[in-house]
Motif scaffolding. Structure first.
Motif, short mmCIF file in Angstrom:
data_model
loop_
_atom_site.label_atom_id
_atom_site.label_comp_id
_atom_site.label_asym_id
_atom_site.label_seq_id
_atom_site.Cartn_x
_atom_site.Cartn_y
_atom_site.Cartn_z
N ILE A 41 -0.03 -50.60 -34.98
CA ILE A 41 -0.50 -49.31 -34.46
C ILE A 41 -1.95 -49.43 -33.97
CG2 ILE A 41 -1.11 -46.94 -35.12
CD1 ILE A 41 1.35 -47.08 -37.04
N GLY A 42 -2.80 -50.09 -34.78
CA GLY A 42 -4.20 -50.27 -34.40
C GLY A 42 -4.35 -51.11 -33.14
N ALA A 43 -3.53 -52.16 -33.01
CA ALA A 43 -3.60 -53.02 -31.82
C ALA A 43 -3.20 -52.23 -30.57
CB ALA A 43 -2.69 -54.23 -32.00
N GLY A 44 -2.15 -51.42 -30.71
CA GLY A 44 -1.74 -50.59 -29.57
C GLY A 44 -2.80 -49.58 -29.18
N ALA A 45 -3.42 -48.97 -30.19
CA ALA A 45 -4.47 -47.98 -29.92
C ALA A 45 -5.69 -48.64 -29.27
CB ALA A 45 -4.87 -47.28 -31.21
N GLY A 46 -6.09 -49.79 -29.79
CA GLY A 46 -7.25 -50.49 -29.22
C GLY A 46 -7.01 -50.92 -27.78
N TYR A 47 -5.79 -51.33 -27.47
CA TYR A 47 -5.47 -51.79 -26.12
C TYR A 47 -5.34 -50.63 -25.14
CZ TYR A 47 -3.05 -54.06 -22.27
OH TYR A 47 -2.69 -54.52 -21.03
N LEU A 76 -5.53 -52.44 -40.43
CA LEU A 76 -5.67 -51.47 -39.35
C LEU A 76 -6.90 -51.78 -38.51
CD1 LEU A 76 -4.98 -48.81 -37.88
CD2 LEU A 76 -6.30 -47.61 -39.63
N LEU A 77 -8.03 -52.03 -39.16
CA LEU A 77 -9.27 -52.35 -38.44
C LEU A 77 -9.13 -53.66 -37.66
CD1 LEU A 77 -12.18 -51.49 -37.87
CD2 LEU A 77 -12.87 -52.68 -39.97
N ALA A 78 -8.49 -54.65 -38.28
CA ALA A 78 -8.26 -55.92 -37.58
C ALA A 78 -7.33 -55.72 -36.39
CB ALA A 78 -7.67 -56.95 -38.55
N GLY A 79 -6.35 -54.82 -36.53
CA GLY A 79 -5.45 -54.52 -35.42
C GLY A 79 -6.18 -53.91 -34.24
N VAL A 80 -7.12 -53.01 -34.52
CA VAL A 80 -7.93 -52.44 -33.45
C VAL A 80 -8.70 -53.54 -32.73
CG1 VAL A 80 -9.89 -50.91 -32.94
CG2 VAL A 80 -8.12 -50.17 -34.53
N GLY A 81 -9.25 -54.48 -33.50
CA GLY A 81 -9.95 -55.62 -32.91
C GLY A 81 -9.04 -56.46 -32.03
N ALA A 82 -7.81 -56.70 -32.48
CA ALA A 82 -6.85 -57.47 -31.69
C ALA A 82 -6.51 -56.74 -30.39
CB ALA A 82 -5.59 -57.73 -32.50
N GLY A 83 -6.36 -55.42 -30.47
CA GLY A 83 -6.07 -54.64 -29.26
C GLY A 83 -7.22 -54.67 -28.27
N LEU A 84 -8.45 -54.59 -28.78
CA LEU A 84 -9.62 -54.67 -27.90
C LEU A 84 -9.75 -56.04 -27.28
CD1 LEU A 84 -12.17 -52.64 -30.05
CD2 LEU A 84 -11.23 -51.97 -27.84
N TRP A 85 -9.41 -57.08 -28.03
CA TRP A 85 -9.44 -58.43 -27.47
C TRP A 85 -8.41 -58.54 -26.34
CZ3 TRP A 85 -5.76 -62.29 -27.09
CH2 TRP A 85 -6.23 -63.52 -26.65
N ALA A 86 -7.22 -57.96 -26.54
CA ALA A 86 -6.20 -57.97 -25.49
C ALA A 86 -6.70 -57.21 -24.26
CB ALA A 86 -4.90 -57.35 -26.00
N LYS A 87 -7.47 -56.14 -24.47
CA LYS A 87 -8.04 -55.40 -23.34
C LYS A 87 -9.06 -56.25 -22.59
CE LYS A 87 -8.86 -51.05 -23.83
NZ LYS A 87 -9.50 -49.84 -24.40
N ALA A 88 -9.86 -57.02 -23.33
CA ALA A 88 -10.82 -57.92 -22.67
C ALA A 88 -10.08 -58.97 -21.84
CB ALA A 88 -11.72 -58.60 -23.72
N VAL A 89 -8.96 -59.47 -22.35
CA VAL A 89 -8.14 -60.43 -21.59
C VAL A 89 -7.58 -59.75 -20.34
CG1 VAL A 89 -6.00 -61.78 -21.66
CG2 VAL A 89 -7.57 -61.83 -23.61
N TRP A 90 -7.13 -58.51 -20.47
CA TRP A 90 -6.63 -57.75 -19.31
C TRP A 90 -7.73 -57.57 -18.27
CZ3 TRP A 90 -8.20 -52.54 -18.27
CH2 TRP A 90 -7.55 -51.95 -17.19
N LEU A 91 -8.94 -57.25 -18.71
CA LEU A 91 -10.07 -57.14 -17.78
C LEU A 91 -10.35 -58.47 -17.10
CD1 LEU A 91 -12.51 -54.89 -19.86
CD2 LEU A 91 -11.57 -54.32 -17.61
N GLY A 92 -10.22 -59.56 -17.87
CA GLY A 92 -10.41 -60.89 -17.30
C GLY A 92 -9.39 -61.20 -16.22
N ARG A 93 -8.15 -60.78 -16.42
CA ARG A 93 -7.12 -60.98 -15.39
C ARG A 93 -7.46 -60.20 -14.12
NH1 ARG A 93 -2.63 -60.14 -19.42
NH2 ARG A 93 -2.33 -62.19 -20.34
N TRP A 94 -7.95 -58.95 -14.32
CA TRP A 94 -8.34 -58.14 -13.17
C TRP A 94 -9.47 -58.85 -12.41
CZ3 TRP A 94 -12.37 -56.04 -10.65
CH2 TRP A 94 -12.11 -55.01 -9.74
#
Length: 192
Positions: free
Chosen positions: A55-61, A123-141
């Motif tokens: 849930i946290g990873a999805g929210a962070g992403y 939960l907190l680690a999941g948020v971090g994983a989701g934000l990392w995935a967002k940084a990867v998505w920004l990198g692809r852009w």
């Protein structure tokens, strides 16, 4: 800085900084919290923690993803008078006003171990994983558009790089600055 000059900070570096701190503090809270017996027991705490991680990873992403995409799509080229901040400066600038909030998040994540061991930390680690995935998505852009996204740091200071105070992103060529697309540290080449 000269007249008309302004500083720019990398968007992906800010997102990656948030991801790193949430991940490591969450992992630390989860590991230490696993040793607390807790009200529900370790097994239920671990299972609920796994669900909270997802849930946290999805929210962070997904948080503000449309806003990031809109700002990136409307970005314009930075002026030659722009001063590009180093990656380290941007991370420090992001962390300074948020350090106490991160400590509170860690304390809350560890404190929940009295009820469900490791769950809050996961939960907190999941948020971090989701934000990392967002940084990867920004990198692809950034790779797809052969451009790096930047933001005025004074606009991103309070609410982050996609907050209401951010009016626009600026872009430069892919070789600018000391961070690769997605905000990772650029490899230093030794002079021969």
């Amino acid at each position: 800085m000269g007249r008309g000059a302004y500083a720019l900070a990398r968007v992906a570096v800010m997102v990656r900084a948030a991801a790193r701190w949430c991940w490591w503090l969450g992992a630390l809270a989860a590991v230490t919290g696993a040793f607390v017996p807790g009200f529900t027991g370790r097994r239920i705490g671990g299972l609920s923690g796994a669900a909270l991680f997802v849930i946290g990873a999805g929210a962070g992403y997904l948080a503000r993803r449309k806003r990031y995409a809109a700002l990136a799509g409307a970005s314009t080229h930075a002026a030659k008078s722009a001063f590009l901040q180093d990656r380290r400066v941007t991370v420090g600038q992001w962390l300074r006003p948020r350090g106490w909030r991160l400590l509170l998040a860690f304390a809350a994540a560890f404190g929940t171990s009295a009820v469900a061991p490791a769950a809050g930390g996961m939960l907190l680690a999941g948020v971090g994983a989701g934000l990392w995935a967002k940084a990867v998505w920004l990198g692809r852009w950034e790779r797809a558009h052969e451009a790096l996204l930047w933001v005025r740091p004074e606009q991103a200071l309070r609410r982050g790089p996609a907050g209401k105070d951010v009016r626009a992103y600026l872009m430069t060529g892919p070789a600018a600055g000391d961070a690769r697309p997605g905000g990772a540290r650029r490899a230093v080449r030794s002079a021969r």
